[in-house]
Motif scaffolding. Sequence first.
Motif: not given
Length: 287
Positions: A231-250
Motif C-alpha cells: 500500500f502507498s502512503v496515500d493509501d495509509a492516510k485514507q485508511a480506516r485504521e493502521a497499525f504495526f506489529t513486532a515482538a516488543g510492540a505486539f
Amino acid sequence: MSRVAYVNGSYGPLSDAAVSVEDRGFQFADGVYEVWSVFDGRMADYDGHMSRLARSLTELRIDIPMTRQALTVVLKETIRRNRVRDGIVYLQVTRGAARRDHPFPAPGTPPSVVVTSRSVDQTRAEAMARKGVAVITQPDIRWGRCDIKTVGLLPNVLAKQAAREQGAYEAWMVDEMGLVTEGSSTNAWIIDQNGKVRTRDTQANILKGVTRTAILDLLEQEGLELDERPFSVDDAKQAREAFFTAAGAFVMPAVSIDGAKIGDGKPGAATLKLRQLYLEQARRDAV
C-alpha cells in the motif's frame, strides 16, 4: 539487582560482559539476532523465533552455535537470573572473532553468542496502545536482504531517530515506487476503506515477522479479509485504521502518518481487538 548477561558460555554481570574487539559482529555487522517477548517468565512465539533464527544463520552461512535444546536452556536461565516476569530476552549470534578481513574466517571459528534480558513496563505500553501513536515516513535505503534478521541496522537506526526527533513512535520505510515496505523495527498494516486488512507480502524481501505471522492466523480465525499486497502512503492516510506489529510492540495502533490523521485519529476497534487476541494467545502459548 544488577542485570546478568550470557556471553560465550558464561553468565556474569552485564556491566562486565564483553566480546573481542575483533568480533565480526562489531567489525562487519556479521551476525543475526532474535527478540522474544516474555510473559510471566515464559517466551512468546517461541517456535517462530527459533525457526527464523535457524533460517537467518543458514542464509549467512554462520554455524549454528548449539542445539535448540541447549539454546533454550540458556535463554530461560538468562530470563531467570534477571528475574524478568514481563519483558524481553535478546539473542545475538555472530560469525565469531578473527583477524579483521572481509572473507569468512577459518572453518571452525566458533560463533559468538550473547543473551540479555530485561523487564518492560507493560502498563505504559497498554496506555500507549489505548491512545495510539504517530508514524512518519522515510526513504527505504536498506540492503536487499531485509528478510534476514541481521544486526546491520544503521538505516533502521537513522529512521527511528528521525521518528523520535519528529515526536513519532515509528518510521515506515517507503520504496522508490512510493509504497510502504515495513517499519524501522516493525511490520506495517492498514485496514482500507473496503475493510480489508492489508500488509506487504514477504516475497518482497521484507522481514517475515513472527508477530506478523501470528496476526495472519488470527485474521483467518476472526474471518477478516486479508489483502496481502503493498500500500502507498496515500493509501495509509485514507485508511480506516493502521497499525504495526513486532515482538516488543505486539499490535500497536498508528493514528497519524506524517502528521495526517488516520481515520478519526483514534485507535480503531479492529486493531484493538487484534491486539487483545494476540496478547491472549501469546500469554497462553508462551513456553
